[in-house]
Write a protein that holds these residues in place. Structure first.
Motif, PDB file in Angstrom:
ATOM      1  N   ALA A   1       0.811  -1.141   0.023  1.00 24.05           N
ATOM      2  CA  ALA A   1      -0.084   0.049  -0.174  1.00 24.05           C
ATOM      3  C   ALA A   1       0.984   1.241   0.007  1.00 24.05           C
ATOM      4  O   ALA A   1       0.534   2.168  -0.690  1.00 24.05           O
ATOM      5  N   ILE A   2       1.924   1.120   0.728  1.00 26.56           N
ATOM      6  CA  ILE A   2       2.905   2.394   0.842  1.00 26.56           C
ATOM      7  C   ILE A   2       3.342   2.618  -0.535  1.00 26.56           C
ATOM      8  O   ILE A   2       3.623   3.781  -1.204  1.00 26.56           O
ATOM      9  N   ALA A   3       3.927   1.614  -1.487  1.00 27.09           N
ATOM     10  CA  ALA A   3       4.367   1.682  -2.772  1.00 27.09           C
ATOM     11  C   ALA A   3       3.405   2.242  -3.633  1.00 27.09           C
ATOM     12  O   ALA A   3       3.537   3.209  -4.437  1.00 27.09           O
ATOM     13  N   LEU A   4       2.235   1.886  -3.451  1.00 22.94           N
ATOM     14  CA  LEU A   4       0.914   2.512  -4.458  1.00 22.94           C
ATOM     15  C   LEU A   4       0.803   3.856  -4.046  1.00 22.94           C
ATOM     16  O   LEU A   4       0.522   4.838  -4.896  1.00 22.94           O
ATOM     17  N   LYS A   5       0.745   4.260  -2.726  1.00 23.51           N
ATOM     18  CA  LYS A   5       0.560   5.655  -2.440  1.00 23.51           C
ATOM     19  C   LYS A   5       1.742   6.442  -2.921  1.00 23.51           C
ATOM     20  O   LYS A   5       1.697   7.556  -3.350  1.00 23.51           O
ATOM     21  N   ASN A   6       3.061   5.766  -2.649  1.00 22.52           N
ATOM     22  CA  ASN A   6       4.180   6.469  -3.427  1.00 22.52           C
ATOM     23  C   ASN A   6       4.192   6.836  -4.953  1.00 22.52           C
ATOM     24  O   ASN A   6       4.389   8.027  -5.194  1.00 22.52           O
ATOM     25  N   ILE A   7       3.465   6.055  -5.649  1.00 16.33           N
ATOM     26  CA  ILE A   7       3.310   6.058  -7.129  1.00 16.33           C
ATOM     27  C   ILE A   7       2.355   6.940  -7.308  1.00 16.33           C
ATOM     28  O   ILE A   7       2.418   7.960  -8.182  1.00 16.33           O
ATOM     29  N   LEU A   8       1.313   7.025  -6.657  1.00 15.42           N
ATOM     30  CA  LEU A   8       0.175   8.054  -6.841  1.00 15.42           C
ATOM     31  C   LEU A   8       0.836   9.447  -6.715  1.00 15.42           C
ATOM     32  O   LEU A   8       0.416  10.362  -7.410  1.00 15.42           O
ATOM     33  N   ILE A   9       1.364   9.578  -5.274  1.00 13.04           N
ATOM     34  CA  ILE A   9       1.870  10.911  -5.009  1.00 13.04           C
ATOM     35  C   ILE A   9       2.708  11.413  -6.336  1.00 13.04           C
ATOM     36  O   ILE A   9       2.719  12.430  -6.603  1.00 13.04           O
ATOM     37  N   LYS A  10       3.756  10.605  -6.610  1.00  9.12           N
ATOM     38  CA  LYS A  10       4.727  10.816  -7.869  1.00  9.12           C
ATOM     39  C   LYS A  10       4.170  11.303  -9.063  1.00  9.12           C
ATOM     40  O   LYS A  10       4.367  12.304  -9.656  1.00  9.12           O
ATOM     41  N   THR A  11       2.968  10.571  -9.136  1.00  8.18           N
ATOM     42  CA  THR A  11       2.187  10.930 -10.425  1.00  8.18           C
ATOM     43  C   THR A  11       1.354  12.092 -10.288  1.00  8.18           C
ATOM     44  O   THR A  11       1.549  12.897 -11.461  1.00  8.18           O
ATOM     45  N   ALA A  12       0.821  12.614  -9.377  1.00 11.64           N
ATOM     46  CA  ALA A  12       0.362  13.685  -9.089  1.00 11.64           C
ATOM     47  C   ALA A  12       1.264  14.782  -9.143  1.00 11.64           C
ATOM     48  O   ALA A  12       1.269  15.991  -9.864  1.00 11.64           O
ATOM     49  N   GLY A  13       2.532  14.745  -8.541  1.00  6.45           N
ATOM     50  CA  GLY A  13       3.424  15.615  -8.986  1.00  6.45           C
ATOM     51  C   GLY A  13       4.207  15.986 -10.371  1.00  6.45           C
ATOM     52  O   GLY A  13       4.310  16.690 -10.784  1.00  6.45           O
ATOM     53  N   ALA A  14       4.208  14.663 -10.862  1.00  8.58           N
ATOM     54  CA  ALA A  14       4.533  14.734 -12.333  1.00  8.58           C
ATOM     55  C   ALA A  14       3.396  15.569 -13.344  1.00  8.58           C
ATOM     56  O   ALA A  14       4.000  16.242 -14.110  1.00  8.58           O
ATOM     57  N   GLY A  15       2.276  15.340 -13.103  1.00  8.59           N
ATOM     58  CA  GLY A  15       1.319  16.073 -13.651  1.00  8.59           C
ATOM     59  C   GLY A  15       1.060  17.257 -13.569  1.00  8.59           C
ATOM     60  O   GLY A  15       0.943  18.223 -14.256  1.00  8.59           O
ATOM     61  N   GLY A  16       1.267  17.703 -12.168  1.00  6.09           N
ATOM     62  CA  GLY A  16       1.471  19.062 -11.762  1.00  6.09           C
ATOM     63  C   GLY A  16       2.476  19.747 -12.345  1.00  6.09           C
ATOM     64  O   GLY A  16       2.216  21.017 -13.093  1.00  6.09           O
ATOM     65  N   VAL A  17       3.593  19.415 -12.631  1.00  3.08           N
ATOM     66  CA  VAL A  17       4.897  19.929 -12.984  1.00  3.08           C
ATOM     67  C   VAL A  17       4.532  20.072 -14.668  1.00  3.08           C
ATOM     68  O   VAL A  17       4.719  21.021 -15.313  1.00  3.08           O
TER      69      VAL A  17
END
Length: 148
Positions: free
Chosen positions: A2-18
């Motif tokens: 679950a932590i890895a999935l949360k990390n992937i979602l957070i990084k995806t949101a960050g990449a999308g925002g940038v």
């Protein structure tokens, strides 16, 4: 897991925002490039016309040279090119300055080490900013504040 999935979602949101921030800055840079190129070309044409029609002395040779320089300046793409470059750079960085908070928060979530306090803080700030932007867009909050 679950932590890895949360990390992937957070990084995806960050990449999308940038990505969205850079796309917005590029679009504004393109628009300002066109606008500044046309302004620069108009100013250059006026300056060239004034230079060509101002006679410092009555000389046919000088008049011929000024007319030739006027035609060259009208046909030269340098003024418009310089205006386009200047407009793109100023528009791009103006957009980045306008959107420094969401771009910075997005970059923080994307660049920070997975699970670190900085990544969590950036992701929380990005979420709060997204909620604020949605409320502002759908309620007309910004319009009402500008009127007062």
């Amino acid at each position: 897991m679950a932590i890895a999935l949360k990390n992937i979602l957070i990084k995806t949101a960050g990449a999308g925002g940038v990505g969205l921030g850079v796309y917005d800055a590029h679009a504004r840079g393109r628009r300002d490039s066109i606008r500044h190129g046309k302004i620069q070309m108009a100013d250059s044409t006026l300056d060239a016309w004034l230079d060509a029609n101002r006679m410092t002395k009555e000389s046919d040779v000088e008049n011929f040279m000024k007319r030739g320089a006027f035609k060259w300046r009208l046909d030269s793409p340098l003024a418009k090119l310089w205006g386009n470059i200047k407009g793109y750079v100023s528009g791009f960085f103006a957009s980045v300055a306008d959107n420094v908070v969401p771009i910075g928060l997005s970059a923080g979530t994307f660049i920070a080490k997975g699970g670190s306090w900085f990544q969590k803080l950036s992701a929380g700030g990005l979420g709060i900013y997204a909620i604020y932007a949605i409320i502002k867009s759908f309620t007309g909050f910004e319009r009402h504040n500008k009127m007062n």
